[in-house]
Design a protein around this motif. Structure first.
Motif, PDB file in Angstrom:
ATOM      1  N   ASN A  32     -13.721  21.724 -15.528  1.00  0.00           N
ATOM      2  CA  ASN A  32     -14.476  21.891 -14.278  1.00  0.00           C
ATOM      3  C   ASN A  32     -14.146  20.525 -13.403  1.00  0.00           C
ATOM      4  OD1 ASN A  32     -15.953  24.287 -14.260  1.00  0.00           O
ATOM      5  ND2 ASN A  32     -17.352  23.354 -15.648  1.00  0.00           N
ATOM      6  N   MET A  33     -13.207  19.655 -13.879  1.00  0.00           N
ATOM      7  CA  MET A  33     -13.140  18.612 -13.321  1.00  0.00           C
ATOM      8  C   MET A  33     -11.586  18.213 -13.048  1.00  0.00           C
ATOM      9  SD  MET A  33     -15.495  16.379 -12.721  1.00  0.00           S
ATOM     10  CE  MET A  33     -17.258  16.983 -12.711  1.00  0.00           C
ATOM     11  N   PRO A  34     -11.342  17.611 -11.957  1.00  0.00           N
ATOM     12  CA  PRO A  34      -9.780  17.073 -11.749  1.00  0.00           C
ATOM     13  C   PRO A  34      -9.222  16.295 -13.039  1.00  0.00           C
ATOM     14  CG  PRO A  34     -11.420  16.440  -9.872  1.00  0.00           C
ATOM     15  CD  PRO A  34     -12.191  17.063 -10.907  1.00  0.00           C
TER      16      PRO A  34
ATOM     17  N   THR B  24     -20.768  18.389  -5.211  1.00  0.00           N
ATOM     18  CA  THR B  24     -19.854  19.423  -5.608  1.00  0.00           C
ATOM     19  C   THR B  24     -18.674  19.812  -4.340  1.00  0.00           C
ATOM     20  OG1 THR B  24     -21.368  21.236  -5.344  1.00  0.00           O
ATOM     21  CG2 THR B  24     -20.695  20.369  -7.628  1.00  0.00           C
ATOM     22  N   ARG B  25     -19.573  19.669  -3.291  1.00  0.00           N
ATOM     23  CA  ARG B  25     -18.629  19.965  -1.961  1.00  0.00           C
ATOM     24  C   ARG B  25     -18.079  18.806  -1.177  1.00  0.00           C
ATOM     25  NH1 ARG B  25     -19.440  24.748  -3.487  1.00  0.00           N
ATOM     26  NH2 ARG B  25     -20.371  26.458  -2.124  1.00  0.00           N
ATOM     27  N   LYS B  26     -18.361  17.678  -1.819  1.00  0.00           N
ATOM     28  CA  LYS B  26     -17.887  16.266  -1.216  1.00  0.00           C
ATOM     29  C   LYS B  26     -16.114  16.330  -1.012  1.00  0.00           C
ATOM     30  CE  LYS B  26     -18.409  12.080   0.522  1.00  0.00           C
ATOM     31  NZ  LYS B  26     -16.972  11.850   0.964  1.00  0.00           N
TER      32      LYS B  26
ATOM     33  N   SER C 203     -23.531  14.320 -17.001  1.00  0.00           N
ATOM     34  CA  SER C 203     -22.718  15.482 -16.485  1.00  0.00           C
ATOM     35  C   SER C 203     -23.491  16.872 -16.678  1.00  0.00           C
ATOM     36  CB  SER C 203     -21.550  15.598 -17.566  1.00  0.00           C
ATOM     37  OG  SER C 203     -20.602  16.657 -17.471  1.00  0.00           O
ATOM     38  N   VAL C 204     -23.267  17.845 -15.700  1.00  0.00           N
ATOM     39  CA  VAL C 204     -23.664  18.962 -16.141  1.00  0.00           C
ATOM     40  C   VAL C 204     -22.573  19.888 -15.665  1.00  0.00           C
ATOM     41  CG1 VAL C 204     -25.453  21.023 -15.450  1.00  0.00           C
ATOM     42  CG2 VAL C 204     -26.147  18.474 -15.471  1.00  0.00           C
ATOM     43  N   SER C 205     -22.209  20.936 -16.545  1.00  0.00           N
ATOM     44  CA  SER C 205     -20.918  21.930 -16.554  1.00  0.00           C
ATOM     45  C   SER C 205     -21.355  23.378 -16.797  1.00  0.00           C
ATOM     46  CB  SER C 205     -19.867  21.457 -17.320  1.00  0.00           C
ATOM     47  OG  SER C 205     -19.054  20.481 -16.725  1.00  0.00           O
TER      48      SER C 205
ATOM     49  N   HIS D 261     -28.110  28.619 -14.800  1.00  0.00           N
ATOM     50  CA  HIS D 261     -28.157  28.017 -15.985  1.00  0.00           C
ATOM     51  C   HIS D 261     -28.215  26.402 -15.806  1.00  0.00           C
ATOM     52  CE1 HIS D 261     -26.849  31.756 -17.428  1.00  0.00           C
ATOM     53  NE2 HIS D 261     -25.801  32.001 -16.983  1.00  0.00           N
ATOM     54  N   ALA D 262     -27.741  26.201 -14.668  1.00  0.00           N
ATOM     55  CA  ALA D 262     -27.688  24.654 -14.281  1.00  0.00           C
ATOM     56  C   ALA D 262     -29.186  24.172 -14.339  1.00  0.00           C
ATOM     57  CB  ALA D 262     -27.059  24.117 -13.158  1.00  0.00           C
ATOM     58  N   GLU D 263     -29.886  25.001 -13.637  1.00  0.00           N
ATOM     59  CA  GLU D 263     -31.454  24.866 -13.409  1.00  0.00           C
ATOM     60  C   GLU D 263     -32.161  24.568 -14.725  1.00  0.00           C
ATOM     61  OE1 GLU D 263     -33.187  27.075 -10.343  1.00  0.00           O
ATOM     62  OE2 GLU D 263     -35.284  26.827 -11.389  1.00  0.00           O
TER      63      GLU D 263
ATOM     64  N   LEU E  49     -32.797  18.714  -5.349  1.00  0.00           N
ATOM     65  CA  LEU E  49     -34.065  18.618  -4.468  1.00  0.00           C
ATOM     66  C   LEU E  49     -34.949  19.689  -4.455  1.00  0.00           C
ATOM     67  CD1 LEU E  49     -32.056  16.724  -1.373  1.00  0.00           C
ATOM     68  CD2 LEU E  49     -33.009  15.720  -3.486  1.00  0.00           C
ATOM     69  N   ASP E  50     -34.514  21.081  -4.632  1.00  0.00           N
ATOM     70  CA  ASP E  50     -35.331  22.033  -4.802  1.00  0.00           C
ATOM     71  C   ASP E  50     -36.114  21.962  -5.940  1.00  0.00           C
ATOM     72  OD1 ASP E  50     -34.020  22.874  -2.397  1.00  0.00           O
ATOM     73  OD2 ASP E  50     -33.075  24.557  -3.194  1.00  0.00           O
ATOM     74  N   LEU E  51     -35.515  21.338  -7.123  1.00  0.00           N
ATOM     75  CA  LEU E  51     -36.377  21.344  -8.261  1.00  0.00           C
ATOM     76  C   LEU E  51     -37.420  20.188  -8.187  1.00  0.00           C
ATOM     77  CD1 LEU E  51     -33.655  21.947 -10.951  1.00  0.00           C
ATOM     78  CD2 LEU E  51     -35.666  23.229 -10.763  1.00  0.00           C
TER      79      LEU E  51
HETATM   80  C1  COA Z   1     -22.672  21.922 -10.542  1.00  0.00           C
HETATM   81  C2  COA Z   1     -22.888  22.932 -11.375  1.00  0.00           C
HETATM   82  C3  COA Z   1     -23.103  22.705 -12.728  1.00  0.00           C
HETATM   83  C4  COA Z   1     -23.874  23.796 -10.669  1.00  0.00           C
HETATM   84  O1  COA Z   1     -23.816  24.991 -11.478  1.00  0.00           O
HETATM   85  P1  COA Z   1     -24.395  26.303 -10.602  1.00  0.00           P
HETATM   86  O2  COA Z   1     -24.772  27.588 -11.594  1.00  0.00           O
HETATM   87  O3  COA Z   1     -23.397  26.467  -9.709  1.00  0.00           O
HETATM   88  O4  COA Z   1     -25.856  25.800  -9.782  1.00  0.00           O
HETATM   89  P2  COA Z   1     -26.600  26.390  -9.280  1.00  0.00           P
HETATM   90  O5  COA Z   1     -27.092  27.865  -9.402  1.00  0.00           O
HETATM   91  O6  COA Z   1     -28.031  25.506  -8.941  1.00  0.00           O
HETATM   92  O7  COA Z   1     -25.751  26.628  -7.663  1.00  0.00           O
HETATM   93  C5  COA Z   1     -26.146  25.555  -6.840  1.00  0.00           C
HETATM   94  C6  COA Z   1     -25.767  26.399  -5.379  1.00  0.00           C
HETATM   95  O8  COA Z   1     -24.414  26.669  -5.442  1.00  0.00           O
HETATM   96  C7  COA Z   1     -24.215  28.009  -4.839  1.00  0.00           C
HETATM   97  N1  COA Z   1     -23.077  28.218  -5.808  1.00  0.00           N
HETATM   98  C8  COA Z   1     -23.066  28.114  -7.245  1.00  0.00           C
HETATM   99  N2  COA Z   1     -21.897  28.739  -7.407  1.00  0.00           N
HETATM  100  C9  COA Z   1     -21.318  29.412  -6.505  1.00  0.00           C
HETATM  101  C10 COA Z   1     -20.162  30.187  -6.197  1.00  0.00           C
HETATM  102  N3  COA Z   1     -19.183  30.412  -7.210  1.00  0.00           N
HETATM  103  N4  COA Z   1     -19.979  31.038  -5.239  1.00  0.00           N
HETATM  104  C11 COA Z   1     -20.942  30.696  -4.154  1.00  0.00           C
HETATM  105  N5  COA Z   1     -21.726  29.978  -4.063  1.00  0.00           N
HETATM  106  C12 COA Z   1     -22.240  29.356  -5.330  1.00  0.00           C
HETATM  107  C13 COA Z   1     -25.537  28.654  -5.528  1.00  0.00           C
HETATM  108  O9  COA Z   1     -25.552  29.798  -4.957  1.00  0.00           O
HETATM  109  C14 COA Z   1     -26.479  27.545  -5.002  1.00  0.00           C
HETATM  110  O10 COA Z   1     -26.885  27.678  -3.847  1.00  0.00           O
HETATM  111  P3  COA Z   1     -28.313  27.955  -3.322  1.00  0.00           P
HETATM  112  O11 COA Z   1     -29.019  26.661  -3.730  1.00  0.00           O
HETATM  113  O12 COA Z   1     -28.145  28.286  -1.848  1.00  0.00           O
HETATM  114  O13 COA Z   1     -28.676  29.001  -4.160  1.00  0.00           O
HETATM  115  C15 COA Z   1     -21.598  23.688 -11.468  1.00  0.00           C
HETATM  116  O14 COA Z   1     -21.162  24.376 -10.119  1.00  0.00           O
HETATM  117  C16 COA Z   1     -20.395  23.209 -12.172  1.00  0.00           C
HETATM  118  O15 COA Z   1     -20.372  23.145 -13.421  1.00  0.00           O
HETATM  119  N6  COA Z   1     -19.461  22.403 -11.171  1.00  0.00           N
HETATM  120  C17 COA Z   1     -18.430  21.822 -11.852  1.00  0.00           C
HETATM  121  C18 COA Z   1     -18.660  20.563 -12.532  1.00  0.00           C
HETATM  122  C19 COA Z   1     -19.512  19.588 -11.618  1.00  0.00           C
HETATM  123  O16 COA Z   1     -19.048  19.224 -10.590  1.00  0.00           O
HETATM  124  N7  COA Z   1     -20.675  19.174 -12.219  1.00  0.00           N
HETATM  125  C20 COA Z   1     -21.573  18.210 -11.455  1.00  0.00           C
HETATM  126  C21 COA Z   1     -21.159  16.689 -11.341  1.00  0.00           C
HETATM  127  S1  COA Z   1     -21.478  16.256 -13.209  1.00  0.00           S
END
Ligand code: COA
Length: 244
Positions: A25-27, A145-147, A106-108, A118-120, A177-179
């Motif tokens: 999940n990470m570079p 994540t979008r930065k 970290s959350v992955s 699942h993250a929530e 923030l939503d939480l």
């Molecule tokens: C960060 C992470 C844990 C979040 O998990 P998630 O399951 O995507 O979490 P959420 O369900 O809360 O999604 C967050 C938002 O992204 C959107 N999203 C998540 N996955 C998506 C996908 N594949 N396509 C489009 N949108 C997506 C969700 O719809 C949500 O948007 P909303 O608030 O408008 O509903 C996950 O994206 C991940 O593992 N990323 C890589 C590791 C990382 O960067 N971790 C964070 C730093 S430690």
């Protein structure tokens, strides 16, 4: 699909799967040598019950969250500089006698299982754990994540971006923030990775002929190359606080 919650104290055999999930999940450069990364497995060893795992019916890991207890007086000014400092303190000096907060580093979530809550669920479990042990709740140096798509925008400006509906622009910050979490400030030097230019060139696949700032795929800010032939990536994060 119903996922079961467990952790590395109960199911230590999941450890390689946790590493593999984070790695996927990470570079690549995010796991290179840094004061915090050197101690990442020390966190698993010392705080196995704070390494949360969601597994499917076949016992396969779908999501993980890694954290540890910290001291914190509740003020933004006294937060650590970020992930590196948290790991150095908590792994080298051991658990605080009276932890104030749970710091999640970290959350992955597996790429095939995103946006399914699942993250929530992991964040909610972290808050539940904190409610038992840490009176000031949960603090997190969030990696938005979008930065990586906006590496030239200063992190504080990026973190303040809002959509037309008023919600946070960044999806992962938005989940927090939503939480009900609050942004506390910027962890300006959360993770610092300094390596010879040749190693960065290997990742980039092209030369970095002189000093300057270079785009780095997957990074939140540019890579900074110095006269001494080293490139430094200084990752900023956004501190958020889930109050009890
Ligand atoms: C960060 C992470 C844990 C979040 O998990 P998630 O399951 O995507 O979490 P959420 O369900 O809360 O999604 C967050 C938002 O992204 C959107 N999203 C998540 N996955 C998506 C996908 N594949 N396509 C489009 N949108 C997506 C969700 O719809 C949500 O948007 P909303 O608030 O408008 O509903 C996950 O994206 C991940 O593992 N990323 C890589 C590791 C990382 O960067 N971790 C964070 C730093 S430690």
């Amino acid at each position: 699909m119903a996922l079961a919650l467990t952790d590395l104290s109960r199911d230590p055999w999941l450890l390689p799967e946790v590493d593999a999930l984070i790695g996927a999940n990470m570079p690549e450069f995010m796991s290179w040598e840094s004061p915090g990364n050197w101690r990442w497995h020390g966190m698993y060893d010392r705080y196995p019950a704070h390494q949360l795992c969601l597994v499917d019916e076949g016992g396969r890991l779908v999501a993980a969250a890694n954290g540890l207890p910290v001291r914190w007086d509740g003020t933004p000014a006294s937060l650590p500089s970020g992930s590196d400092e948290v790991l150095v303190e908590a792994v080298d000096n051991g658990p605080p006698d009276r932890p104030d907060a749970l710091c999640m580093l970290s959350v992955s979530v597996d790429a095939g299982h995103r946006a399914a809550g699942h993250a929530e669920r992991l964040l909610t479990e972290a808050r539940r754990l904190a409610a038992e042990q840490c009176p000031r709740g949960v603090v997190i140096p969030v990696r938005p994540t979008r930065k990586p798509r906006y590496p030239l925008i200063p992190i504080e400006e990026y973190a303040a971006w809002r959509r037309s509906d008023g919600r946070c622009f960044d999806p992962w910050l938005r989940t927090h923030l939503d939480l009900g979490a609050r942004q506390l400030g910027i962890a300006r030097r959360s993770l610092v990775i300094r390596q010879p230019v040749a190693r960065w060139e290997g990742v980039l696949g092209h030369p970095l002929p002189g000093p300057g700032d270079y785009p780095l795929p997957g990074a939140l800010v540019p890579l900074s190359v110095a006269e001494d032939g080293h490139g430094t990536y200084t990752e900023p994060n956004v501190w958020v606080h889930h109050a009890p």
